[in-house]
Structure formats: C-alpha cells, structure tokens
Design an enzyme around this catalytic site. Structure first.
Site, PDB file in Angstrom:
ATOM      1  N   ASP A 161      -2.788  -0.521   6.286  1.00  0.00           N
ATOM      2  CA  ASP A 161      -3.665  -0.901   5.174  1.00  0.00           C
ATOM      3  C   ASP A 161      -3.168  -2.169   4.484  1.00  0.00           C
ATOM      4  O   ASP A 161      -3.965  -3.037   4.101  1.00  0.00           O
ATOM      5  CB  ASP A 161      -3.746   0.245   4.159  1.00  0.00           C
ATOM      6  CG  ASP A 161      -4.600   1.404   4.662  1.00  0.00           C
ATOM      7  OD1 ASP A 161      -5.182   1.285   5.754  1.00  0.00           O
ATOM      8  OD2 ASP A 161      -4.679   2.431   3.959  1.00  0.00           O
ATOM      9  N   ASP A 194       0.859  -1.185   0.000  1.00  0.00           N
ATOM     10  CA  ASP A 194       0.000   0.000   0.000  1.00  0.00           C
ATOM     11  C   ASP A 194       0.893   1.232   0.000  1.00  0.00           C
ATOM     12  O   ASP A 194       1.966   1.236   0.626  1.00  0.00           O
ATOM     13  CB  ASP A 194      -0.903   0.024   1.233  1.00  0.00           C
ATOM     14  CG  ASP A 194      -1.883   1.196   1.190  1.00  0.00           C
ATOM     15  OD1 ASP A 194      -2.905   1.079   0.493  1.00  0.00           O
ATOM     16  OD2 ASP A 194      -1.595   2.219   1.823  1.00  0.00           O
ATOM     17  N   HIS A 201      -5.423   4.419   6.311  1.00  0.00           N
ATOM     18  CA  HIS A 201      -4.721   5.427   5.520  1.00  0.00           C
ATOM     19  C   HIS A 201      -3.274   5.627   5.963  1.00  0.00           C
ATOM     20  O   HIS A 201      -2.662   6.637   5.611  1.00  0.00           O
ATOM     21  CB  HIS A 201      -5.468   6.770   5.484  1.00  0.00           C
ATOM     22  CG  HIS A 201      -6.788   6.678   4.778  1.00  0.00           C
ATOM     23  ND1 HIS A 201      -6.910   6.211   3.491  1.00  0.00           N
ATOM     24  CD2 HIS A 201      -8.052   6.970   5.204  1.00  0.00           C
ATOM     25  CE1 HIS A 201      -8.185   6.232   3.143  1.00  0.00           C
ATOM     26  NE2 HIS A 201      -8.903   6.681   4.169  1.00  0.00           N
ATOM     27  N   GLU A 252       0.898   5.629   0.348  1.00  0.00           N
ATOM     28  CA  GLU A 252       0.256   6.921   0.563  1.00  0.00           C
ATOM     29  C   GLU A 252       0.979   7.915  -0.334  1.00  0.00           C
ATOM     30  O   GLU A 252       2.191   7.782  -0.569  1.00  0.00           O
ATOM     31  CB  GLU A 252       0.335   7.342   2.037  1.00  0.00           C
ATOM     32  CG  GLU A 252      -0.287   6.350   3.006  1.00  0.00           C
ATOM     33  CD  GLU A 252      -1.752   6.057   2.728  1.00  0.00           C
ATOM     34  OE1 GLU A 252      -2.450   6.950   2.214  1.00  0.00           O
ATOM     35  OE2 GLU A 252      -2.201   4.932   3.014  1.00  0.00           O
TER      36      GLU A 252
END
Length: 738
Positions: free
Chosen positions: A720, A577, A715, A579
């Site tokens: 995540d 994942d 998040h 960000e």
C-alpha cells in the site's frame, strides 16, 4: 523529594467558614444587606456543633438532606442540632417547591419504599417493578395522583431543606467577586497546594457602597440565569416573546452605574440577551437589549439590525455617530468598513472591507511545506535563517511587560484590585478602573519607559517577582530576552517611548487592549519588527487589526505576512502505511509497518516489518489483511523497532493515504515508548481530491485501478505504501505547476 501533604484539622470546614465571615464582617459591614447581616449574627449565636453541621450541609451539593446522611463522628447525633437549626431559620421541613431537589437526591430503595406506600392509596396497581431503574421508577412515581409530602413525612428518615441561601450567596459574592458557594480554595491553601501571601497582606473591600454591591450581585446572578434562559428557549421557542419581555423588564430595573466595571458587566448581560433575541428572530427585543448595552460589540449588532430592517437613514446616522465618537478602535474599524460597504457611493467607491483589504495587500512569504500546520514556526525558521532573533511573543509579551512595569500598583499597593488572599488577577483592570485609580503613578511610570535605565528597572522587577503565580501572564525562560530588547530598542517619539501609548491603552481599557497582538517579535541590528502570521485560509480578526494599527501609530514596524507553502522538488518524504488490530489508535495496536523514503520522485530506501501487537488480532482483521496471530507471534514489538523507525522518518514529510489514521497510530505507538513524535503531514486522500476532482472513489484500491497504478497485495503495508508513492508523484507534479 516533595514535602508530605499536610493533614487537615477535623474541624477545618468550620474554621474556613468562620475565617470568611470574619473577613466579611471586617471589610464589608457597610454593604451587607439586612438578611446577610442577620445570617452572620444568627450563625454566631448557634452552638459549636450546630455550626459544624450547618457548614457540612452548606459544603455539600443540593439543598435537601435526610438526617440519616448527616451523622458525622466529630459532631454527634444530628436530631437535636437539626431542631436548633430549624429554630434559628437555617433549615425547614420539606415543602412542594423543594420536591424537584428531593427526587434528585433520593436513593432507589427509598423511592421504591415511597411507591409501596403510595400503592396503599391507589385504587389500581401503579405498575412499577422493583427491578426497574431509578429513572423508570421516578417516571412512574411522578405520574401518580398522590400527596407526596404527606407520604414523605411517614418515612423513618427526616428530610430538611436549607434556607437563607440568597443571604449566604451574597456573602460569598462579596468575598470572591463571583457566585461561588464553595470554600475549596481555603482547603487547597491549608493542604499547601494553593499559594497565598505572595502579594499584599492587607485588603480593601471591592465594594464601598451598598447600591454598587447589590447591583454587582444582581448582574452576577444574571449570567447563569441567561444561560438557563437559552436552555428554556431551546425547549420552548414559542414562548420566546414572553420570556424576553420579562427579561426586558428586569434589565430596565438595573440602574446605570457610575462604576465603569459594573457598566461593562451590565452591558455584557444586555448583549447576551440581545444575541438570544436575534437567535429566535425577535429583532425588536434584540434592538431594545442592545440599546440598553453600552458600546461595542452591541453597537455593531444595532447597526446591522438597522440595515437589515431597511432603515437606511437611521443606519447611516448611527454609523456616523460611531465614526465621530467611537468607544474603541474595533468600533471605529467596524463603522468605517460597514459605512463604506453600505454607502460606497458617498465613501469613495471602495466596498471592500478594510480587514479584507489589509489581508489582500499583505506580502506573500514562501515557506517550505516541512512546516505544514505550523505556520508560525515556519516563519520563525524563515527569519532565523536570515539572521534575525525571533520570538513567539503574541499577547503574553505585552501582558508581561504591562504586569511587571506596573507590578506594585497591580499586586502590592494597599488600594490594588486584589481583594482577598486568593486573587491573582486585579479586579480593577476591568473597564478602565485601574487607570482611574492610579493615573498619576501610571503616567510617571510611562515616562520612565524612555529613561536610559528602563531595562535595568525591568530586570530588577523580573528578578524580584519571577515565578510568582498570577493570572495576568505566564513566566518562561526567555522572557527577559524578549522584554529587555523591547525596552532598549523601542522607537521614541520625542522624549517618549513608543511603548507608552500601548501600555496606557492597556491601563485604560484592559479588556480590549490585552489581546490581538502580533504573533512574532523579530530583532536585528537593534530594530524591532512585529509580524502577524496568516497561513492560507486564515482571516484577520478585527481586534488583531486594531493592535497592528496601534503599534504602527506608536512608531513600531508591524505588519501581516501571508504564507504560501513551497513545494521543494528535493523535499524528503516518507510514505507510510500501517496495518492494525482495529480502528482506534488509543486502544488498538499496529501489526505491520511499511514505509518508503522518496526524494525527487526517486525511491531511496524502504522499511517493512510485521509488529507483535501484544494482543490478539480479530478474525475479521486477519481476513482483510492476511496477517494472522501466528505470523506476528515472533515479530518484534514496536518498542524493539522504535529507534530504527524514528531515524528512518527523520527530516521528512509524513505521507499516507488518510494520513490522520496512520499518523495517529504511529504517534500512539511512539507515545507508549515515551519517544517524542512530531512531523509535518501530507494526506494523499485530501490532495487527490484537490488536484484530481470528480473521480468516482478516492479509496486506494479504486484510485490505483482508475490510474493504472500497480497494487498487487492490497492491505499489506509495504504494498500500500509503494502504491501511495505513485499518488504522491502525481500530486507533486500538479502542485509544482501552480
């Protein structure tokens, strides 16, 4: 070190134009129209400067010019030269039909000047303002009831319009074989960018009879005109009947040529018109256009329209006619399938399409999901593991075999289908013209395919011609490794090679036999196999079936193989994942990466790091993720962790929730570091929808709440990714049951 680019002579454009005219005069005198011959004669009678100015105008866009934009230092003042060109009929003053082009070329300042002049003739203000855009000013101008031609003549600049364009376009067509009003190829040649002279030096004309040349020109003109018709019909669908009727009258005036290539072009235009007629539900016109066409695929549309109209007898008779005398393999395959499906009671009861049946009967081959999205590479790895030598051959293998075996006839023979120094694809390949022209030579060479020295002949051709630019096939380093075994191990029928009927068909009808060949060539124990690869969801196309049947009939082993993806319980996954600073991988950057390595449902390792995105993080992103600019200020840049991450991902399937997003960002970051990145992907959003349908939401947060999966810091990348691991376990549990 690359060679310095050549400088062009200041008069290069006129030199190129004269070179073209001389070539046309030498090769095409017999087929010139009266207008085109007069164009050349009158051009030769111009002064040198007038010739320069005219060619400058011809090489620019549009047909309307102001004298103020025609002042070239190497030519001199344009005024007297424009008078000379007007006297010779090459240009003329602006007239009403030229206004559309005039408005397009007009500057905003001149448009405003015209509006001010128009205001003097109007009883009320036109309402336009100088601050408006040019389109707004033009819209206002076109609504005014004024004599624009009279006002234009009052402008200080002089406007002229090119004339005799059709005569010139015909000259260009004779040279290039297509509608081409551009001599850029000559410029690229002089700059050393476009190579010429790799093939023959002497050229024969592409047309020897005036009627043949003029029909070819009309058919070439019809192609863009039919495209324009499609645009007209889209804007004015209610006028479709009238417009199609006009075109049917045009088509009726096209003679049926003896030349196969022209017959094919004529058929293509009629087919395009028929498709347009069908699109706008004028099936009577469609049938008329298809009847003017010649053979497949128009024959397919005709049969379908007969069936749609409910005329069973006509449909049955027409299909039987196609079966008795098919124009090509694809036509026969269509007719056979359609006949069975429409009239199954008299065709053995089988309604299933032969295409569908062939795909249904093809063997299933299990391929590791490591090759998801790369079916051909997966099957290549599968057979390589069994000791096969495997190549991705497809069309290029057969095009290269054809091109090299008949190289002399295609590219070097005085009568080959190359008609100027720039052509790289012989024009006589279309519709059997190549075979008609060189039948004796072709048949002799087809016999040589079975000779003991056939591979030696091929090796000599490869050595002599390797790297020569052509538009038939492309060169690559293992071409010899594919072609030589093909010649050595091709089956033989009596004294003939199984390659002979394949190459003969290409020579006779290149358009239909140059594509659709199987994806893979397998070689083992001096045996050849050809495989058409079909991943789940793929369909077999009719031309692919035709090529498979042709190879089988020639004696080759050729088949379809369907793939099914195998879930290896020991497969290595990396669930990742990211960000980011925003939603666009090309411009936004990664701020955090969290990745979890999983095998057999067990977590083996993890990777987590904040990333300095080298740009500010928007405040709304910080509020969403909790990652601030201060947090990433001292974090490593992606380049600093790229090697470590690449090693962490090695040999795994890339898994993410909405994998397209995360994969796109990781790929872009690696690309900035010039590190190759290519992994099989598994998206948990897609697969949760597939294996757990009917849930209210498939967002990560909602899924975790629905399925009682722990997600404590949504998040943030590692949290995540860890939650997504649990989704992967659920998905694999379902997949392994199937």
């Amino acid at each position: 070190m690359s060679e310095p680019r050549k400088d062009l002579d200041p008069g290069y454009y006129l030199q190129h134009f004269n070179e073209l005219l001389q070539f046309i005069t030498q090769h095409y005198q017999a087929v010139l129209t009266a207008d085109s011959a007069a164009f050349i004669s009158d051009f030769n009678g111009l002064s040198h400067s007038a010739q320069q100015l005219l060619v400058r105008m011809l090489n620019r866009k549009g047909s309307v010019f102001a004298d103020t934009e025609l002042d070239y230092s190497e030519i001199g003042p344009p005024g007297p030269l424009l008078d000379e060109l007007t006297s010779a009929g090459f240009i003329a003053p602006l007239t009403a039909p030229d206004l559309a082009d005039f408005w397009l070329r007009l500057t905003k300042d001149t448009l405003w000047q015209l509006l001010q002049m128009a205001q003097l003739e109007l009883p009320a203000s036109h309402g336009a303002k100088k601050s408006q855009t040019k389109p707004q000013l033009l819209g206002a101008a076109l609504k005014l009831p004024v004599n624009w031609l009279a006002l234009i003549r009052k402008l200080p600049q002089r406007y002229v319009v090119l004339q005799r364009q059709d005569a010139l376009n015909y000259i260009y067509f004779l040279y290039f074989g297509r509608i081409e009003a551009n001599l850029s190829l000559f410029t690229l040649r002089d700059l050393g960018i476009r190579q010429t002279g790799q093939f023959k030096q002497q050229f024969s004309p592409r047309f020897t009879h005036a009627q043949q040349a003029q029909l070819a020109y009309k058919l070439a003109q019809a192609k863009p005109a039919i495209i324009e018709l499609g645009k007209q019909l889209k804007k004015q669908p209610d006028n479709a009947g009238q417009l199609l009727s006009q075109w049917l009258g045009v088509v009726a005036q096209w003679p049926l040529p003896d030349d196969n290539a022209l017959l094919l072009k004529r058929s293509e235009r009629c087919y395009s018109l028929g498709k347009l007629a069908e699109q706008y539900q004028h099936n009577d016109f469609a049938i008329a256009f298809y009847q003017h066409s010649n053979g497949f695929p128009a024959s397919e549309r005709l049969a379908r329209l007969y069936a749609q109209a409910g005329d069973e007898q006509l449909c049955r008779q027409y299909l039987q006619q196609l079966l008795d005398d098919p124009g090509c393999d694809e036509e026969w395959l269509f007719a056979e399938d359609f006949y069975r499906r429409k009239f199954a009671e008299t065709a053995g009861g089988r309604k299933k399409s032969q295409l569908t049946q062939l795909l249904h009967d093809a063997p299933l081959v299990g391929i590791d999901e490591l090759h998801l999205g790369k079916a051909e590479q997966g099957l290549m790895a599968h057979y390589a593991a069994q000791g096969y030598t495997v190549f991705h051959g497809e069309n290029n293998l057969w095009l290269a075999l054809f091109g090299l075996w008949f190289w002399h006839e295609l590219f070097e023979h005085p009568a080959s289908g190359l008609h100027n120094p720039f052509e790289r694809r012989p024009r006589n390949l279309a519709a059997g013209g190549f075979y008609q022209q060189f039948e004796s030579e072709i048949e002799q060479k087809l016999v040589q395919l079975a000779a003991p020295n056939a591979s030696g002949i091929m090796l000599a051709a490869l050595t002599a011609h390797y790297g020569k630019a052509n538009s038939l096939f492309y060169w690559h380093s293992d071409l010899a490794q594919q072609l030589l075994p093909l010649l050595q191990h091709a089956p033989k029928a009596g004294s003939n090679s199984a390659l002979a009927p394949i190459l003969r068909a290409m020579a006779q009808d290149f358009a239909r036999h140059s594509s659709g060949y199987p994806d893979l060539l397998l070689i083992k124990d001096q045996q050849l196999q050809f495989i058409e690869v079909k991943a789940p969801g793929d369909k077999i196309q009719r031309h692919q079936l035709a090529r498979l049947l042709a190879l089988q009939n020639a004696g080759f082993t050729a088949r379809i193989e369907k793939l099914q993806w195998i879930v290896d319980p020991n497969r290595l996954y990396v669930v990742l994942d990211v960000e980011t600073t925003g939603g666009k991988a090309g411009t936004d950057r990664v701020t955090e990466i969290g990745a979890v390595k999983v095998q057999g449902g067990e977590v083996l390792d993890s990777f987590n790091s904040l990333i300095n995105p080298e740009r500010p993080i928007p405040s709304f992103i910080s509020r969403l993720t909790g990652i601030s600019n201060a947090m990433v200020e001292g974090a490593p840049k992606f380049a600093d962790i790229a090697t470590q991450l690449s090693e962490f991902l090695q040999g795994a399937v890339f898994v993410a929730h909405n994998a397209k997003f995360d994969y796109g960002f990781i790929r872009s970051e690696f690309a900035r570091c010039e590190i190759p990145f290519d992994m099989p992907q598994l998206c948990t959003v897609v697969n949760m929808r597939r294996y757990y349908p009917g849930l209210a939401s498939y967002s990560l947060g909602k899924l975790c709440a629905e399925l009682d999966i722990k997600l404590t810091n949504h998040h943030r990348a590692l949290a995540d990714a860890t939650a997504t691991v649990e989704l992967l376990k659920l998905i694999n549990a379902k997949r392994q049951l199937l």
